[in-house]
Design a protein around this motif. Sequence first.
Motif, PDB file in Angstrom:
ATOM      1  N   GLU A  57       0.830  -1.203   0.000  1.00  0.00           N
ATOM      2  CA  GLU A  57       0.000   0.000   0.000  1.00  0.00           C
ATOM      3  C   GLU A  57       0.870   1.260   0.000  1.00  0.00           C
ATOM      4  OE1 GLU A  57      -3.588   2.120   2.605  1.00  0.00           O
ATOM      5  OE2 GLU A  57      -2.697   0.219   3.278  1.00  0.00           O
ATOM      6  N   GLN A  58       1.946   1.260   0.792  1.00  0.00           N
ATOM      7  CA  GLN A  58       2.830   2.418   0.852  1.00  0.00           C
ATOM      8  C   GLN A  58       3.491   2.681  -0.503  1.00  0.00           C
ATOM      9  OE1 GLN A  58       6.607   4.196   3.456  1.00  0.00           O
ATOM     10  NE2 GLN A  58       6.076   2.042   3.647  1.00  0.00           N
ATOM     11  N   LEU A  59       3.936   1.628  -1.174  1.00  0.00           N
ATOM     12  CA  LEU A  59       4.578   1.779  -2.477  1.00  0.00           C
ATOM     13  C   LEU A  59       3.609   2.369  -3.504  1.00  0.00           C
ATOM     14  CD1 LEU A  59       6.520  -1.592  -2.506  1.00  0.00           C
ATOM     15  CD2 LEU A  59       7.567   0.676  -2.577  1.00  0.00           C
ATOM     16  N   SER A  60       2.378   1.914  -3.509  1.00  0.00           N
ATOM     17  CA  SER A  60       1.370   2.448  -4.423  1.00  0.00           C
ATOM     18  C   SER A  60       1.103   3.923  -4.144  1.00  0.00           C
ATOM     19  CB  SER A  60       0.063   1.658  -4.299  1.00  0.00           C
ATOM     20  OG  SER A  60       0.239   0.309  -4.646  1.00  0.00           O
ATOM     21  N   ASN A  61       0.980   4.251  -2.868  1.00  0.00           N
ATOM     22  CA  ASN A  61       0.676   5.632  -2.495  1.00  0.00           C
ATOM     23  C   ASN A  61       1.817   6.582  -2.848  1.00  0.00           C
ATOM     24  OD1 ASN A  61      -1.806   4.849  -1.476  1.00  0.00           O
ATOM     25  ND2 ASN A  61      -1.100   4.698   0.638  1.00  0.00           N
ATOM     26  N   LEU A  62       3.042   6.150  -2.628  1.00  0.00           N
ATOM     27  CA  LEU A  62       4.192   7.003  -2.926  1.00  0.00           C
ATOM     28  C   LEU A  62       4.284   7.311  -4.418  1.00  0.00           C
ATOM     29  CD1 LEU A  62       6.911   5.447  -0.580  1.00  0.00           C
ATOM     30  CD2 LEU A  62       5.989   7.775  -0.443  1.00  0.00           C
ATOM     31  N   LEU A  63       4.087   6.298  -5.254  1.00  0.00           N
ATOM     32  CA  LEU A  63       4.169   6.534  -6.693  1.00  0.00           C
ATOM     33  C   LEU A  63       3.027   7.434  -7.168  1.00  0.00           C
ATOM     34  CD1 LEU A  63       5.479   6.157  -9.401  1.00  0.00           C
ATOM     35  CD2 LEU A  63       4.380   3.912  -9.600  1.00  0.00           C
ATOM     36  N   THR A  64       1.839   7.208  -6.656  1.00  0.00           N
ATOM     37  CA  THR A  64       0.709   8.064  -7.012  1.00  0.00           C
ATOM     38  C   THR A  64       0.994   9.515  -6.638  1.00  0.00           C
ATOM     39  OG1 THR A  64      -0.873   6.252  -6.699  1.00  0.00           O
ATOM     40  CG2 THR A  64      -1.755   8.487  -6.646  1.00  0.00           C
ATOM     41  N   GLN A  65       1.529   9.708  -5.437  1.00  0.00           N
ATOM     42  CA  GLN A  65       1.855  11.055  -4.949  1.00  0.00           C
ATOM     43  C   GLN A  65       2.925  11.706  -5.822  1.00  0.00           C
ATOM     44  OE1 GLN A  65       2.864  11.007  -0.790  1.00  0.00           O
ATOM     45  NE2 GLN A  65       3.500  13.154  -0.744  1.00  0.00           N
ATOM     46  N   ALA A  66       3.935  10.929  -6.213  1.00  0.00           N
ATOM     47  CA  ALA A  66       5.030  11.471  -7.026  1.00  0.00           C
ATOM     48  C   ALA A  66       4.548  11.857  -8.421  1.00  0.00           C
ATOM     49  CB  ALA A  66       6.161  10.451  -7.118  1.00  0.00           C
ATOM     50  N   ILE A  67       3.706  11.022  -9.006  1.00  0.00           N
ATOM     51  CA  ILE A  67       3.164  11.325 -10.337  1.00  0.00           C
ATOM     52  C   ILE A  67       2.341  12.615 -10.294  1.00  0.00           C
ATOM     53  CG2 ILE A  67       1.528  10.553 -12.088  1.00  0.00           C
ATOM     54  CD1 ILE A  67       2.462   7.669 -11.476  1.00  0.00           C
ATOM     55  N   ASP A  68       1.512  12.748  -9.289  1.00  0.00           N
ATOM     56  CA  ASP A  68       0.699  13.958  -9.156  1.00  0.00           C
ATOM     57  C   ASP A  68       1.584  15.199  -9.005  1.00  0.00           C
ATOM     58  OD1 ASP A  68      -1.594  12.447  -9.316  1.00  0.00           O
ATOM     59  OD2 ASP A  68      -1.947  12.387  -7.150  1.00  0.00           O
ATOM     60  N   ALA A  69       2.671  15.063  -8.226  1.00  0.00           N
ATOM     61  CA  ALA A  69       3.549  16.205  -7.973  1.00  0.00           C
ATOM     62  C   ALA A  69       4.396  16.572  -9.187  1.00  0.00           C
ATOM     63  CB  ALA A  69       4.467  15.902  -6.782  1.00  0.00           C
ATOM     64  N   SER A  70       4.581  15.638 -10.115  1.00  0.00           N
ATOM     65  CA  SER A  70       5.431  15.911 -11.282  1.00  0.00           C
ATOM     66  C   SER A  70       4.704  16.722 -12.347  1.00  0.00           C
ATOM     67  CB  SER A  70       5.953  14.603 -11.886  1.00  0.00           C
ATOM     68  OG  SER A  70       4.894  13.814 -12.405  1.00  0.00           O
ATOM     69  N   GLY A  71       3.395  16.845 -12.233  1.00  0.00           N
ATOM     70  CA  GLY A  71       2.627  17.715 -13.114  1.00  0.00           C
ATOM     71  C   GLY A  71       2.745  17.356 -14.580  1.00  0.00           C
ATOM     72  N   GLU A  72       2.931  18.385 -15.422  1.00  0.00           N
ATOM     73  CA  GLU A  72       2.928  18.197 -16.870  1.00  0.00           C
ATOM     74  C   GLU A  72       4.127  17.380 -17.367  1.00  0.00           C
ATOM     75  OE1 GLU A  72       5.034  22.474 -18.019  1.00  0.00           O
ATOM     76  OE2 GLU A  72       2.891  22.161 -18.369  1.00  0.00           O
ATOM     77  N   HIS A  73       5.187  17.284 -16.571  1.00  0.00           N
ATOM     78  CA  HIS A  73       6.332  16.448 -16.978  1.00  0.00           C
ATOM     79  C   HIS A  73       5.889  15.002 -17.226  1.00  0.00           C
ATOM     80  CE1 HIS A  73       9.191  19.591 -16.400  1.00  0.00           C
ATOM     81  NE2 HIS A  73       9.077  19.630 -15.087  1.00  0.00           N
ATOM     82  N   TRP A  74       4.952  14.537 -16.407  1.00  0.00           N
ATOM     83  CA  TRP A  74       4.550  13.135 -16.482  1.00  0.00           C
ATOM     84  C   TRP A  74       3.915  12.794 -17.825  1.00  0.00           C
ATOM     85  CZ3 TRP A  74       5.801   8.804 -14.319  1.00  0.00           C
ATOM     86  CH2 TRP A  74       5.003   7.669 -14.509  1.00  0.00           C
ATOM     87  N   GLU A  75       3.277  13.759 -18.443  1.00  0.00           N
ATOM     88  CA  GLU A  75       2.593  13.510 -19.704  1.00  0.00           C
ATOM     89  C   GLU A  75       3.562  13.057 -20.800  1.00  0.00           C
ATOM     90  OE1 GLU A  75       0.389  16.989 -20.690  1.00  0.00           O
ATOM     91  OE2 GLU A  75      -0.685  17.046 -18.771  1.00  0.00           O
ATOM     92  N   LYS A  76       4.834  13.470 -20.711  1.00  0.00           N
ATOM     93  CA  LYS A  76       5.803  13.116 -21.740  1.00  0.00           C
ATOM     94  C   LYS A  76       6.600  11.862 -21.386  1.00  0.00           C
ATOM     95  CE  LYS A  76       8.120  16.071 -24.059  1.00  0.00           C
ATOM     96  NZ  LYS A  76       9.010  17.163 -24.502  1.00  0.00           N
TER      97      LYS A  76
END
Length: 382
Positions: free
Chosen positions: A123-142
């Motif tokens: 659960e912690q691993l899933s939450n951390l990645l979700t949080q990081a993706i959200d924080a990366s903003g538009e960078h993640w789209e590429k």
Amino acid sequence: MSPGNIEEKIRRKENRFLALVRRYPGISRQSCAQKMGISTFNISRLAQSLLERNLIVEGETTSGNNCGRPSTPLLLNPEYQYFAGIDLEAEYWRFVIIDFRGNLIHSQQYDFCRCASRTDYIEQLSNLLTQAIDASGEHWEKVNALGVGAPGFVDHETGIVENYEILPDFKRIPLLDICTLVSGKPSFITNNILCLATRSLWKKDGTEHKVLIHAAIRSGISTAFNIRDNVFYGRNKQAGELGLFLVDGAPLQESAGLSVLKRRLPNLDQDFWHGTPEQVKQGFRSKKIKTIITKAMEQIATCLANAAAFMDNDEIIVYSTLFKHENLIWEILRNAFVKYRKLQGLKPLKITRCGDSEFYVATGAALYALDQQYLRKTPNQA
């Protein structure tokens, strides 16, 4: 030859071409043709295809050879695609995004907390990645793909961490599946220490003809090897667990890993563990602290000297928050290594601290994903 075989042959040539442009930024078409052993006509067609698809770009034309023919440098297009990388250890979870040239454009670090069960870790691993993706903003789209630097013993076929000896309940963790499901991107996994060697191939000049040992002193203690422009993975891709070397009847990381040292010296602040010279000097006023740290560094130096004697390498590069700066702890490790090397009757060997390297493993994981997607460099296996 079937269309499928022709496409695969072209893709292999493109990957070799991209690998050369990655290794030698600014390389000319003629030099690529010579290194690949194909005609300049075919190289020009290959380059044109990659230019049209925006994987590479041309730099400013330079003056040519003695015949006066100008040379147009070729470079990877940094904005073509991005790649993400994760580095997981017992205390921290790190995340980066790099561009197509391997330059760091985004980074985050979170505390990784000890859990009471396998389910809580998942659960912690899933939450951390979700949080990081959200924080990366538009960078993640590429982002095209995700690389994962995993701790402990990894089944590379399934992407499951079978065992991480530093965290007792971190067993049978489906790390690759978690990252693939949460990210929605193609994901690739390897041991986190091997990511340092991958990064070195991209970022450290002059490595193609050398044998290097990369030593990471973190929660655990591991080594990775560059052997003449290749990462050495070992038969089961498990090469590099220096922390499992036995010292005084126990694995090295049980007496010299940072997680163990922090538990034994709980009152030291973060500046000490980040190698701030004044804080280290102040900490060493305590005989207990100086004794514990000195013994740990001497044990690490012994194991590094033995590994170097076996590998007969050109250089050892040490990565640790302890050595972010030149300080007394680094002096102890370096002097002990020199002493043991002399006792072995061997010639002096260069040992270098890497400095601020906290995100190097995560960057190497992202580069590993890039390699798998485009360069597909087959690892050397024993």
